[in-house]
Design a protein around this motif. Structure first.
Motif, short mmCIF file in Angstrom:
data_model
loop_
_atom_site.label_atom_id
_atom_site.label_comp_id
_atom_site.label_asym_id
_atom_site.label_seq_id
_atom_site.Cartn_x
_atom_site.Cartn_y
_atom_site.Cartn_z
N LYS A 286 0.85 -1.18 0.00
CA LYS A 286 0.00 0.00 0.00
C LYS A 286 0.89 1.24 0.00
N TYR A 287 0.53 2.21 -0.84
CA TYR A 287 1.32 3.42 -0.99
C TYR A 287 0.45 4.64 -0.70
N LYS A 288 1.10 5.66 -0.15
CA LYS A 288 0.42 6.94 0.13
C LYS A 288 1.15 8.03 -0.63
N THR B 167 -4.21 7.34 -1.76
CA THR B 167 -3.54 6.06 -1.57
C THR B 167 -3.80 5.17 -2.78
#
Length: 191
Positions: free
Chosen positions: A89-91, A109
């Protein structure tokens, strides 16, 4: 009488506030789940972006992901992602300066479900490039504090015009005072 009443009511109505530019689209979209990593992050806005004060930061968990310096072209800002980041998971946190000189910011996200490196045998060697990347200082994340916004904001054209008018008014007042003083002195000398 009716016309005067309508005019008075019109003057009492508040003027509509000028809207700031806003984000219209992002790639990847907020909350998207992707089978593989995108090559770049792309954000589209409702107005032209200024070249200064723009920032895009991507994190995965507590770690910063090295992204290229953002490139602004009109209403779009892009920033390349590293080749084949790991699944997770990326923000994304962004800040830009809109056409009216005000900074705007936001975050979104996205999730990457697979990576090419997961399919290959990992090699635990550390290259010189990885060493150089780990020694680079990380950038602070963008916030929406009013104090930070002031440091990123550009002088708007309206402010420049108002400052110019104010300076012209001061020069005119000083000129009038000097001319009157000179005229008063010359009048006193002739009497």
């Amino acid at each position: 009488m009716l016309a005067m009443l309508l005019l008075a009511l019109g003057l009492m109505m508040p003027a509509p506030a000028a809207a700031h530019d806003e984000i219209t689209a992002s790639t990847p979209e907020d909350g998207a789940t992707l089978g593989e990593a995108p090559k770049e992050i792309k954000l589209d806005f409702s107005g032209e972006l200024q070249q200064m004060g723009s920032e895009v930061q991507v994190t995965s968990g507590d770690e910063d992901v090295s992204v290229d310096e953002p490139v602004i072209a009109g209403q779009t800002i892009t920033s390349a992602l590293p080749d084949d980041p790991p699944a997770g998971k990326y923000k994304m946190v962004w800040r830009v300066v809109s056409s009216d000189g005000h900074p705007i910011s936001g975050e979104s996200t996205f999730t990457i479900t697979s990576s090419k490196t997961e399919k290959q045998e990992p090699t635990p060697t550390k290259t010189e490039q990885n060493v150089a990347d780990s020694n680079e200082p990380t950038t602070a994340s963008a916030t929406t504090d009013a104090s930070d916004e002031a440091s990123y904001s550009a002088i708007s054209p309206t402010l420049v015009i108002l400052l110019g008018l104010g300076l012209a008014a001061i020069i005119a007042i000083v000129t009038i005072i000097v001319v009157r003083k000179t005229n008063d002195q010359s009048t006193d000398e002739t009497q």
